[in-house]
Every structure is written in structure tokens, then in C-alpha cells.
Write a protein that holds these residues in place. Structure first.
Motif, PDB file in Angstrom:
ATOM      1  N   TRP A 107     -28.107  19.297  -3.320  1.00  0.00           N
ATOM      2  CA  TRP A 107     -27.821  20.729  -3.430  1.00  0.00           C
ATOM      3  C   TRP A 107     -27.403  21.253  -2.054  1.00  0.00           C
ATOM      4  N   VAL A 108     -26.449  22.184  -2.062  1.00  0.00           N
ATOM      5  CA  VAL A 108     -25.991  22.807  -0.811  1.00  0.00           C
ATOM      6  C   VAL A 108     -25.959  24.324  -0.970  1.00  0.00           C
ATOM      7  N   GLY A 109     -26.515  25.038  -0.011  1.00  0.00           N
ATOM      8  CA  GLY A 109     -26.356  26.482   0.095  1.00  0.00           C
ATOM      9  C   GLY A 109     -25.375  26.746   1.232  1.00  0.00           C
ATOM     10  N   LEU A 110     -24.177  27.238   0.905  1.00  0.00           N
ATOM     11  CA  LEU A 110     -23.129  27.440   1.919  1.00  0.00           C
ATOM     12  C   LEU A 110     -23.004  28.924   2.240  1.00  0.00           C
ATOM     13  N   ASP A 111     -23.181  29.264   3.513  1.00  0.00           N
ATOM     14  CA  ASP A 111     -22.985  30.650   3.947  1.00  0.00           C
ATOM     15  C   ASP A 111     -21.503  30.981   3.937  1.00  0.00           C
ATOM     16  N   GLY A 130     -22.095  47.814   8.280  1.00  0.00           N
ATOM     17  CA  GLY A 130     -21.550  47.740   9.635  1.00  0.00           C
ATOM     18  C   GLY A 130     -20.733  46.474   9.886  1.00  0.00           C
ATOM     19  N   LEU A 131     -20.872  45.488   9.005  1.00  0.00           N
ATOM     20  CA  LEU A 131     -20.128  44.231   9.177  1.00  0.00           C
ATOM     21  C   LEU A 131     -18.749  44.319   8.536  1.00  0.00           C
ATOM     22  N   PHE A 132     -18.717  44.768   7.281  1.00  0.00           N
ATOM     23  CA  PHE A 132     -17.462  45.015   6.564  1.00  0.00           C
ATOM     24  C   PHE A 132     -17.791  45.854   5.345  1.00  0.00           C
ATOM     25  N   GLY A 133     -16.763  46.438   4.749  1.00  0.00           N
ATOM     26  CA  GLY A 133     -16.971  47.445   3.716  1.00  0.00           C
ATOM     27  C   GLY A 133     -17.446  46.888   2.387  1.00  0.00           C
ATOM     28  N   ARG A 134     -18.050  47.757   1.589  1.00  0.00           N
ATOM     29  CA  ARG A 134     -18.529  47.380   0.270  1.00  0.00           C
ATOM     30  C   ARG A 134     -17.368  46.925  -0.633  1.00  0.00           C
ATOM     31  N   GLU A 161     -10.846  37.614   7.763  1.00  0.00           N
ATOM     32  CA  GLU A 161     -10.426  38.398   8.929  1.00  0.00           C
ATOM     33  C   GLU A 161     -11.612  38.956   9.730  1.00  0.00           C
ATOM     34  N   HIS A 162     -12.822  38.887   9.159  1.00  0.00           N
ATOM     35  CA  HIS A 162     -14.002  39.388   9.882  1.00  0.00           C
ATOM     36  C   HIS A 162     -14.852  38.263  10.485  1.00  0.00           C
ATOM     37  N   TYR A 163     -14.494  37.017  10.175  1.00  0.00           N
ATOM     38  CA  TYR A 163     -15.350  35.899  10.600  1.00  0.00           C
ATOM     39  C   TYR A 163     -15.580  35.854  12.113  1.00  0.00           C
ATOM     40  N   ASP A 164     -14.501  35.932  12.872  1.00  0.00           N
ATOM     41  CA  ASP A 164     -14.646  35.762  14.319  1.00  0.00           C
ATOM     42  C   ASP A 164     -15.586  36.805  14.906  1.00  0.00           C
ATOM     43  N   ALA A 165     -15.497  38.044  14.390  1.00  0.00           N
ATOM     44  CA  ALA A 165     -16.378  39.097  14.895  1.00  0.00           C
ATOM     45  C   ALA A 165     -17.820  38.838  14.472  1.00  0.00           C
ATOM     46  N   ILE A 166     -18.029  38.385  13.236  1.00  0.00           N
ATOM     47  CA  ILE A 166     -19.400  38.169  12.742  1.00  0.00           C
ATOM     48  C   ILE A 166     -20.058  36.999  13.479  1.00  0.00           C
ATOM     49  N   THR A 167     -19.297  35.924  13.674  1.00  0.00           N
ATOM     50  CA  THR A 167     -19.887  34.710  14.260  1.00  0.00           C
ATOM     51  C   THR A 167     -19.739  34.658  15.783  1.00  0.00           C
ATOM     52  N   ALA A 168     -18.964  35.589  16.340  1.00  0.00           N
ATOM     53  CA  ALA A 168     -18.643  35.581  17.779  1.00  0.00           C
ATOM     54  C   ALA A 168     -18.033  34.234  18.177  1.00  0.00           C
ATOM     55  N   ALA A 196     -13.486  30.990  10.601  1.00  0.00           N
ATOM     56  CA  ALA A 196     -13.184  31.152   9.172  1.00  0.00           C
ATOM     57  C   ALA A 196     -12.567  29.892   8.580  1.00  0.00           C
ATOM     58  N   SER A 197     -11.659  29.258   9.308  1.00  0.00           N
ATOM     59  CA  SER A 197     -10.954  28.114   8.715  1.00  0.00           C
ATOM     60  C   SER A 197     -11.914  26.960   8.462  1.00  0.00           C
ATOM     61  N   ALA A 198     -12.889  26.765   9.336  1.00  0.00           N
ATOM     62  CA  ALA A 198     -13.868  25.689   9.125  1.00  0.00           C
ATOM     63  C   ALA A 198     -14.682  25.957   7.859  1.00  0.00           C
ATOM     64  N   ALA A 199     -15.143  27.190   7.708  1.00  0.00           N
ATOM     65  CA  ALA A 199     -15.959  27.528   6.538  1.00  0.00           C
ATOM     66  C   ALA A 199     -15.144  27.412   5.247  1.00  0.00           C
ATOM     67  N   GLN A 200     -13.883  27.816   5.313  1.00  0.00           N
ATOM     68  CA  GLN A 200     -13.029  27.724   4.120  1.00  0.00           C
ATOM     69  C   GLN A 200     -12.811  26.273   3.711  1.00  0.00           C
ATOM     70  N   ARG A 201     -12.614  25.410   4.698  1.00  0.00           N
ATOM     71  CA  ARG A 201     -12.433  23.980   4.407  1.00  0.00           C
ATOM     72  C   ARG A 201     -13.712  23.395   3.794  1.00  0.00           C
ATOM     73  N   SER A 202     -14.866  23.808   4.313  1.00  0.00           N
ATOM     74  CA  SER A 202     -16.133  23.321   3.756  1.00  0.00           C
ATOM     75  C   SER A 202     -16.303  23.777   2.318  1.00  0.00           C
ATOM     76  N   LEU A 203     -15.897  25.003   2.037  1.00  0.00           N
ATOM     77  CA  LEU A 203     -15.983  25.492   0.655  1.00  0.00           C
ATOM     78  C   LEU A 203     -15.101  24.650  -0.265  1.00  0.00           C
ATOM     79  N   GLU A 204     -13.889  24.346   0.197  1.00  0.00           N
ATOM     80  CA  GLU A 204     -12.988  23.495  -0.616  1.00  0.00           C
ATOM     81  C   GLU A 204     -13.643  22.157  -0.914  1.00  0.00           C
TER      82      GLU A 204
END
Ligand code: SF4
Length: 197
Positions: free
Chosen positions: A118-122, A166-170, A128-135, A140-148
Motif C-alpha cells: 500500500w502507498v499513501g502519496l502526497d 493560504g496555500l491555494f484556493g478552494r 503551479e503551486h508546488y515550488d512555493a509549497i515545498t520550497a 511538481a514534475s517528480a510527484a506527477q511522475r510518481s503518481l503515473e
């Protein structure tokens, strides 16, 4: 034996590995710097281990038949080269294995999938908000590839998103969920970002 650096350990959880009674191994170290990180003490990769990996194995040996599985969480478990061997050792004791990851090392995740139940993937947010969230530039591209990779595998999984206005809109959160569903994600958990402190 694996030399996994253990930053913390929980002997029993009923919520971190769906349907299983499990122990949680918190792995030391993470290269990302999310402002809301719930385990900031686990970020420094070189911090002293909270306990030796062998102590975890000794505990698990005594829990054979009582626990179903072991969760590797963090920090970011895939940071550690010792993780594959640790997973093999846990499986050799008869436990199922789960991984919590932000998907920052897709090639390593691909190699780990045969060792996981089992995997829980964040999914931190819209690309477009990844770089700001993760500093971290390019996260983003790494996470997207992992999701694929996860979607293409037969490993049971869920995606998880920590959200605060405050991170991104609803509305962006809604679009993120719709996009994940469109890509084939069947379980998506949204957790409120804790802002105290
Ligand atoms: S990826 Fe996870 S462990 Fe790493 S900084 Fe972000 S929240 Fe913390």
C-alpha cells in the motif's frame, strides 16, 4: 542488515495502513521544506537516530501474529538507500508493508513498488503551486511522475492533500480533486492544514 535511520517509532496504529493493525517507522530526513511540515524534527538527514533499526526488528519479531503490517513514513522514506533492504527484512518477518511518500524520487519509487502492499502519496497541490509549497524548484514534475507510476502499478494506494486557504484556493482544490479522479485516482484524502505554531 539495513542501516535505516529511524527518527521515531509508533508501536500500533489503526489508521495509517487501511484495514491493518500496524507499527509506524518514521524515517529521518527530507529534502523538501513544506512550511506546514508536521514532523520538522525529521527533516535533517544527518540527525542522530532515535533508535537503531535492529531495535525495530527486535520489536517486530515479538509482534509476529499480532500486527499485520509496518508503515514507513517520515520525513521522506525514499531518501534513504537502506529502505529497500528494510522492506525486505520486514516482509521476511511476515508483515505487509506500506509507504507514505511525497513522490520526490520516482525512479526509487518504481523500484520499491514490488516490495509494497500500500502507498499513501502526497499530492501537495496544483502543479503551479508546488515550488512555493515545498520550497523546492521542480518538485511538481517528480510527484506527477510518481503518481503515473503508482497508477500504472497494481499496488493499492490513496492520494492525500493537505489544504489551507493560504496555500491555494478552494476552487483550485476542487479542480485538483477532479483532475486526480480523471487520471484514475479512486481514493483522495484532504486533510486540514494545522496552523497553530
Ligand atoms: S515532504 Fe513531508 S516530511 Fe518533507 S518537508 Fe514536506 S511535509 Fe515535511
Amino acid at each position: 542488515m539495513s542501516s535505516l535511520r529511524v527518527g521515531g517509532f509508533v508501536p500500533l496504529t489503526t489508521i495509517d495502513f487501511p484495514g491493518r493493525l500496524a507499527a509506524v517507522v518514521f524515517c529521518q530526513g527530507c529534502p523538501w521544506r513544506c512550511s506546514y511540515c508536521h514532523n520538522p524534527q525529521l527533516i535533517p538527514a544527518g540527525a542522530e537516530a532515535e533508535r537503531p533499526w535492529q531495535a525495530v526488528l527486535d520489536f517486530l519479531e515479538r509482534r509476529r501474529g499480532l500486527l499485520d503490517g509496518v508503515v514507513f513514513s517520515g520525513g521522506e522514506p525514499t531518501l534513504q538507500a537502506a529502505l529497500p533492504q528494510a522492506l525486505r527484512e520486514v516482509r521476511a518477518l511476515g508483515f505487509e508493508t506500506a509507504l507514505h511518500t511525497a513522490g520526490m524520487y520516482p525512479d526509487r519509487l518504481a523500484a520499491l513498488l514490488p516490495l509494497l502492499d500500500w502507498v499513501g502519496l502526497d499530492i501537495k497541490g496544483p502543479a503551479e503551486h508546488y515550488d512555493a509549497i515545498t520550497a523546492t524548484p521542480g518538485s511538481a514534475s517528480a510527484a506527477q511522475r510518481s503518481l503515473e507510476l503508482l497508477l500504472a502499478s497494481s499496488v493499492d494506494h490513496e492520494c492525500r492533500t493537505t489544504w489551507h486557504a493560504g496555500l491555494f484556493g478552494r476552487d483550485e482544490l476542487d479542480r485538483l480533486g477532479a483532475g486526480l479522479a480523471q487520471r484514475g485516482v479512486r481514493r483522495w484524502k484532504v486533510q486540514a492544514c494545522r496552523v497553530e505554531g
